[in-house]
Design an enzyme around this catalytic site. Sequence first.
Site, PDB file in Angstrom:
ATOM      1  N   LYS A 130      -9.524  59.331  37.288  1.00 32.80           N
ATOM      2  CA  LYS A 130      -9.651  59.469  38.737  1.00 32.80           C
ATOM      3  C   LYS A 130     -10.452  60.724  39.067  1.00 32.80           C
ATOM      4  O   LYS A 130     -10.232  61.778  38.452  1.00 32.80           O
ATOM      5  CB  LYS A 130      -8.249  59.537  39.353  1.00 32.80           C
ATOM      6  CG  LYS A 130      -8.186  59.586  40.869  1.00 32.80           C
ATOM      7  CD  LYS A 130      -6.728  59.590  41.321  1.00 32.80           C
ATOM      8  CE  LYS A 130      -6.570  59.613  42.829  1.00 32.80           C
ATOM      9  NZ  LYS A 130      -5.143  59.581  43.229  1.00 32.80           N
ATOM     10  N   SER A 190      -4.027  56.078  46.152  1.00 31.36           N
ATOM     11  CA  SER A 190      -5.398  56.542  46.198  1.00 31.36           C
ATOM     12  C   SER A 190      -6.127  56.356  44.871  1.00 31.36           C
ATOM     13  O   SER A 190      -7.343  56.503  44.797  1.00 31.36           O
ATOM     14  CB  SER A 190      -5.401  58.038  46.580  1.00 31.36           C
ATOM     15  OG  SER A 190      -4.704  58.824  45.618  1.00 31.36           O
ATOM     16  N   SER A 246       0.524  56.728  44.659  1.00 31.75           N
ATOM     17  CA  SER A 246      -0.825  56.374  44.221  1.00 31.75           C
ATOM     18  C   SER A 246      -0.908  55.939  42.764  1.00 31.75           C
ATOM     19  O   SER A 246      -1.911  55.346  42.357  1.00 31.75           O
ATOM     20  CB  SER A 246      -1.768  57.555  44.451  1.00 31.75           C
ATOM     21  OG  SER A 246      -1.819  57.891  45.821  1.00 31.75           O
TER      22      SER A 246
END
Length: 578
Positions: free
Chosen positions: A67, A141, A165
């Site tokens: 990420k 996210s 997330s």
Amino acid sequence: MNTTVGTVKSAEERVRAAYARIGEVDRPEVWISLRDEEEALAAAREVDERRASGADLPLAGTVFAVKDNIDVAGFPTTAGHPGYAYEPEKNATAVARLLDAGAVVLGKTNLDQFATGLVGTRSPYGAVRDAHRPDRVSGGSSSGSGVAVALGIVDFALGTDTAGSGRVPAAFGGIVGVKPTIGLVPNTGVVPACRTLDCVTVFAAGTGLARQVAGLMSGVDPADPRSRPWPVDAPLGAPPKPRVGVPDPADLVGMAPEWRAAFEAAVKRLADTGAETVQFHVKPFLEAGRLLYEGAFVAERYAAVGSFLVNPESAEGLDPTVATIISGAGSLPAHQLVADTERLDRLRAEARAQTAGLDAILLPTVGEHPTIAEVAEDPIGVNSRLGTYTNFCNLFDMAAIAIPAGETEDGAKFGVTLAAPAFSDHVVADIAERFLADRAVPVDTVALPPSAVPLVVVGAHLSGQPLNGQLTSLGARLLAPVRTAAEYRLYALDTEPAKPGLVRVAEGGAQIEAELWALPRAGLGGLLAELPAPMALGRVRLADGAEHVGFLCEPAAVAGARDITSFGGWRAFLAARE
């Protein structure tokens, strides 16, 4: 140990397969930075050379994605905003540990900007579409990381989790999301969202690889003042018949009938594994979850990146919803944070009372799967609903694992989450494996903490025997069946319950069947204190030459006792008596 995925024989072959898959799926919105294939192949060849030279590389033959709020040297870190980008000088601690273990990183994945969102659409790099139904959100996210795993591009991916997330994308993708106890995995090199609540998480297709990766990343880092060691009394596994809390159906909110039916089926499936399900009221959990965004805790997001957001030069590329959430937190008064902290303490106490005596709780991960269009119409409301069953977790300092649980009648992937108090990571993972019938997980992929003490068991403490509960109640974990070296005699003692005595001899010994367990270090002292004569703990040598603490017997106690060495072990002796 070779954990090569599927039929891939080398890291180089795995990298080639990954880039071929990238071309097949054609999902450019997954990536913010994708490594050049030749560069990735060069890294893979280096891994293959290291492995050929005998290096211990437990993740050799795997590829992963990261990420883009986690530093990877050689890639810019954007946190989802082009103007925020910087070039990290070194890898985040979590990434460095995985590279050292032989994994090859392919690139940085898209995310809800500044890790603020559960939808995966709040990014100037494009909305990340669901892996299975492209008109739906992928979850955020950690959207790109979840989809990269769900599409089979990478073996695992790193996300972060503050509000869910690391779990919501797992639910929508039909994959596993491990959210470790806060602080077990250092946050060094991670752009903060809420510094006290953030944690690095893992996505993978199955529990084995996911928990292995989480274990390899764990360990205190002096550079992260909030990193935490594994406690010496923390459980290393789930009990044989765990007690799992399930919410009173009347407490479930925001779920359509077909989603409720899917959850009911998951509860039954859990009970079928041998778990005892106990109803509890989920209200304090849901109330606490609302504090994360509706209360003053959101001020941490402003503390993290607020100064960047309010700079007029940052306007280009800024997601309006993210800007509204974070910039609005800049005016929150300190007394509100104090009041919300007190409110959270009271809710935490109420939640603990609701779940006293339980090993874990089971909840739906999400209660709906919205379309991208629905999120565009109501970006705050839809996002808020997606966090209903996830927001509380880090506020309550819990470990969690999100796992697939089939599909709803309308074709959505359905997932559930198992959660438990901090440092119950192995407990929830074990229960998840039973739920998924994931029994093929190699024992040596479960990365146990350094404080775990191996214990050799030969008699009444064996699995299924009368005193085994003394081990499982301490959080012990069965590692493997083993045999002692050919240096021991076994005797049937006149005790209640019946147990054998293992005695090391100078000559005339034989191999004895045994089990190797791992015990929390703090539990060893308690076990020794309660050990009745003539039993003792000492060093036991195994057939492979390793020596561990194990159950022995005082030699004087076997005088006149029946020698049962010829049976080869306690279970064989008991079977012969029947």
